[in-house]
Design an enzyme around this catalytic site. Structure first.
Site, PDB file in Angstrom:
ATOM      1  N   TYR A 122       1.073  -1.844  -0.292  1.00  0.00           N
ATOM      2  CA  TYR A 122      -0.022  -0.139   0.169  1.00  0.00           C
ATOM      3  C   TYR A 122       0.338   1.169   0.617  1.00  0.00           C
ATOM      4  O   TYR A 122       0.282   1.998   0.635  1.00  0.00           O
ATOM      5  CB  TYR A 122      -1.154   0.361   0.817  1.00  0.00           C
ATOM      6  CG  TYR A 122      -2.015  -1.469   1.291  1.00  0.00           C
ATOM      7  CD1 TYR A 122      -3.219  -0.826   0.315  1.00  0.00           C
ATOM      8  CD2 TYR A 122      -2.402  -2.083   1.609  1.00  0.00           C
ATOM      9  CE1 TYR A 122      -4.347  -1.564   0.168  1.00  0.00           C
ATOM     10  CE2 TYR A 122      -2.886  -3.458   1.337  1.00  0.00           C
ATOM     11  CZ  TYR A 122      -3.668  -3.051   0.652  1.00  0.00           C
ATOM     12  OH  TYR A 122      -4.959  -3.549   0.144  1.00  0.00           O
TER      13      TYR A 122
ATOM     14  N   TYR B   8     -12.137  -6.305   6.684  1.00  0.00           N
ATOM     15  CA  TYR B   8     -11.167  -6.835   5.273  1.00  0.00           C
ATOM     16  C   TYR B   8     -10.405  -8.320   5.361  1.00  0.00           C
ATOM     17  O   TYR B   8     -10.908  -9.340   6.590  1.00  0.00           O
ATOM     18  CB  TYR B   8      -9.713  -5.751   6.078  1.00  0.00           C
ATOM     19  CG  TYR B   8      -8.410  -6.578   5.512  1.00  0.00           C
ATOM     20  CD1 TYR B   8      -8.825  -5.624   4.628  1.00  0.00           C
ATOM     21  CD2 TYR B   8      -7.596  -7.229   5.689  1.00  0.00           C
ATOM     22  CE1 TYR B   8      -7.000  -5.971   3.546  1.00  0.00           C
ATOM     23  CE2 TYR B   8      -6.368  -7.763   4.771  1.00  0.00           C
ATOM     24  CZ  TYR B   8      -6.359  -7.395   3.359  1.00  0.00           C
ATOM     25  OH  TYR B   8      -5.530  -7.094   2.883  1.00  0.00           O
TER      26      TYR B   8
ATOM     27  N   ASP C 241     -13.739 -15.229   9.782  1.00  0.00           N
ATOM     28  CA  ASP C 241     -12.818 -15.201   8.979  1.00  0.00           C
ATOM     29  C   ASP C 241     -11.764 -14.670  10.185  1.00  0.00           C
ATOM     30  O   ASP C 241     -11.517 -13.233  10.207  1.00  0.00           O
ATOM     31  CB  ASP C 241     -12.725 -13.781   8.072  1.00  0.00           C
ATOM     32  CG  ASP C 241     -10.942 -13.375   7.554  1.00  0.00           C
ATOM     33  OD1 ASP C 241     -10.027 -14.584   8.233  1.00  0.00           O
ATOM     34  OD2 ASP C 241     -10.888 -12.171   6.424  1.00  0.00           O
TER      35      ASP C 241
ATOM     36  N   LYS D 180      -1.844 -15.822   9.249  1.00  0.00           N
ATOM     37  CA  LYS D 180      -0.967 -15.171  10.354  1.00  0.00           C
ATOM     38  C   LYS D 180      -0.526 -15.467  11.456  1.00  0.00           C
ATOM     39  O   LYS D 180       1.116 -15.832  11.047  1.00  0.00           O
ATOM     40  CB  LYS D 180      -2.557 -13.852  11.235  1.00  0.00           C
ATOM     41  CG  LYS D 180      -2.549 -13.048   9.194  1.00  0.00           C
ATOM     42  CD  LYS D 180      -2.683 -11.325   9.889  1.00  0.00           C
ATOM     43  CE  LYS D 180      -2.649 -10.411   8.873  1.00  0.00           C
ATOM     44  NZ  LYS D 180      -4.275  -9.771   8.234  1.00  0.00           N
TER      45      LYS D 180
HETATM   46  C1  LIG Z   1      -4.265 -10.267   6.956  1.00  0.00           C
HETATM   47  C2  LIG Z   1      -5.860 -10.886   6.655  1.00  0.00           C
HETATM   48  C3  LIG Z   1      -6.241 -11.171   5.614  1.00  0.00           C
HETATM   49  C4  LIG Z   1      -4.936 -11.302   3.887  1.00  0.00           C
HETATM   50  O1  LIG Z   1      -4.186 -12.532   4.462  1.00  0.00           O
HETATM   51  P1  LIG Z   1      -2.664 -11.851   3.668  1.00  0.00           P
HETATM   52  O2  LIG Z   1      -1.799 -13.045   4.234  1.00  0.00           O
HETATM   53  O3  LIG Z   1      -2.676 -10.808   3.840  1.00  0.00           O
HETATM   54  O4  LIG Z   1      -3.417 -12.391   2.575  1.00  0.00           O
HETATM   55  C5  LIG Z   1      -7.802 -11.649   5.527  1.00  0.00           C
HETATM   56  N1  LIG Z   1      -8.762 -11.435   6.413  1.00  0.00           N
HETATM   57  C6  LIG Z   1      -8.348 -11.461   7.761  1.00  0.00           C
HETATM   58  C7  LIG Z   1      -9.353 -10.886   8.718  1.00  0.00           C
HETATM   59  C8  LIG Z   1      -6.349 -10.855   7.746  1.00  0.00           C
HETATM   60  O5  LIG Z   1      -6.480  -9.784   8.933  1.00  0.00           O
END
Ligand SMILES: *Cc1c(COP(=O)(O)O)cnc(C)c1O
Length: 431
Positions: free
Chosen positions: A22, A149, A250, A279
């Site tokens: 970004y 996100y 997610d 993550k």
């Molecule tokens: C960081 C994140 C993603 C994307 O993960 P990447 O490894 O950066 O592709 C998707 N969902 C959430 C909630 C996130 O925090």
């Protein structure tokens, strides 16, 4: 400083050839880092910074944890990588077994991938294939909430917050999904039926075309760092059952303890049909993510045509990453992360609440090992980033959000460096 740099200077070389996240070409300011150990990042000029970001939620045990390093080194000597089509190996199978054992009830099968965005893509594909397998191809839209996100690939961008996700910018390229307002009731507030009325209406009116509901449970991460009430999720689960729509959580940011529970869904005591993690999965050592599915999803896809999930990353189930993930789970099992996260939560509350009175601060909120100061205006990163570095802390604000999610192993003294830097940067530089 810039003028004294030689053309061989790493920053200069970077700015000539490298993209950063970004950031425009020639990202600035940029700091050269040479080492990371525990909760400390060492810059090329010798300065040490206390890490307040866990490298974007990932490095929960601190950097270079000896148990993870030993596991990776051991795996490196046997088999750093092998294709996953037609072959399997102990690190991948153990990891999938352990994820199923620790995840919310009912999730029973795991698809491994290399990043969070892909894990969400896989969850979406599983939901779409679920309905295709049942002969319902018209069920292909997603229902989500604003402020979310879910990643940077095109399918995931389409379910990110429409403003942060730049839906106007990418216009026609993105599929049009359904958005309700972000869950309005704060984590500590009592949930009321009116808080969920809009998404309930959308479900009732669109259930004939909705493939799945997807959202981040309890904690919305990069889309706004917002914490909402568990009652919302409980009720959403009931609504999804009522309208027969699969629910995707997610937990790429929240998974593995960050919100105070192993998974944020546990605050509400509900289980999704599909769960995404990433993550912190490897303790921040290597890139790895996973999508877990329950029997409802797996059985339908297996019983439909073509009978297989149509996805397969080249580096799927990478043994090094799986070994790192297993080692990270060992540490979570062996160490009192709950007590540490609760302690960090209390300290963040004490230290950050003082910022509430500053002019320009609109909200301060803390949940688990996440502390957020929300401002009325976006910060000027060209001033704020060096100001944090001068104060010995690595904190990377985003827009109007100054926030920290430190490694769980941070001690009080180091945490005070991070929170002290946040308060003093806000007071002296921002407000
Ligand atoms: C960081 C994140 C993603 C994307 O993960 P990447 O490894 O950066 O592709 C998707 N969902 C959430 C909630 C996130 O925090």
């Amino acid at each position: 400083m810039a003028d004294s740099r030689s053309p061989d200077d790493l920053i200069t070389r970077d700015q000539r050839r490298v993209w950063h996240p970004y950031a425009p070409p020639s990202a600035s300011p940029l700091f050269e880092i040479v080492e990371a150990q525990g909760v400390r990042l060492r810059l090329a000029d010798g300065r040490e910074l206390v890490d307040g970001m866990s490298s974007w939620w990932a490095c929960i045990h601190g950097y270079r944890h000896p148990h993870i390093e030993a596991a990776v080194r051991d795996q490196l000597e046997r088999m750093p990588h092998v294709m996953f089509g037609g072959l399997t190996h102990e690190p991948a199978v153990s990891l999938c077994e352990r994820l199923v054992a620790m995840a919310p009830a009912g999730l029973e099968r795991v698809f491994l991938s290399d990043s969070g965005s892909v894990a969400v893509e896989v969850a979406i594909k599983l939901a779409l294939q679920y309905w295709l397998s049942l002969g319902r191809p018209e069920k292909k839209r997603l229902l989500t909430v604003r402020g979310g996100y879910h990643g940077d690939t095109f399918a995931t961008m389409a379910i990110c917050d429409p403003v942060n996700g730049m839906h106007d910018y990418f216009g026609e390229i993105l599929p049009r999904h359904l958005f309700a307002e972000r869950p309005a009731c704060r984590f500590e507030e009592p949930f009321e039926e009116r808080h969920i009325a809009e998404i309930a209406d959308l479900l009732a009116n669109h259930c004939h075309e909705v493939a799945a509901v997807i959202l981040e449970p309890i904690v919305q991460g990069a889309g706004g760092m917002w914490f909402y009430a568990p009652g919302y999720l409980k009720r959403l689960r009931e609504l999804c059952d009522e309208f027969d729509v699969p629910l995707i959580f997610d937990e790429i940011a929240t998974g593995f303890g960050r919100s105070g529970r192993l998974f944020a869904a546990e605050h509400a005591g509900v289980a999704p049909d599909l769960l995404c993690v990433g993550k912190a999965l490897t303790g921040g050592t290597l890139s790895l993510a996973a999508t877990l599915a329950n029997a409802r999803i797996c059985d339908a896809i297996a019983g439909g045509s073509p009978g297989a999930l149509m996805h397969g990353p080249t580096f799927m189930g990478n043994p090094l990453a799986c070994a790192a993930a297993c080692a990270s789970l060992d540490i979570l099992e062996a160490e009192p992360w709950q007590a540490r996260v609760a302690h960090i939560e209390a300290r963040l509350r004490e230290a950050l609440m003082g910022c509430r009175a500053l002019p320009g601060v609109s909200d301060v909120r803390v949940l688990g090992a996440i502390g957020v100061v929300e401002l009325e205006e976006p910060v000027d990163m060209s001033l704020v980033q060096p100001a944090f570095v001068e104060r010995g802390a690595w904190v990377r604000p985003f827009g109007r959000l100054v926030y920290t999610m430190p490694p769980y192993v941070i001690d009080d003294e180091d945490l005070a460096i991070v929170t002290g830097a946040i308060c003093s940067v806000l007071e002296e530089v921002v407000c």
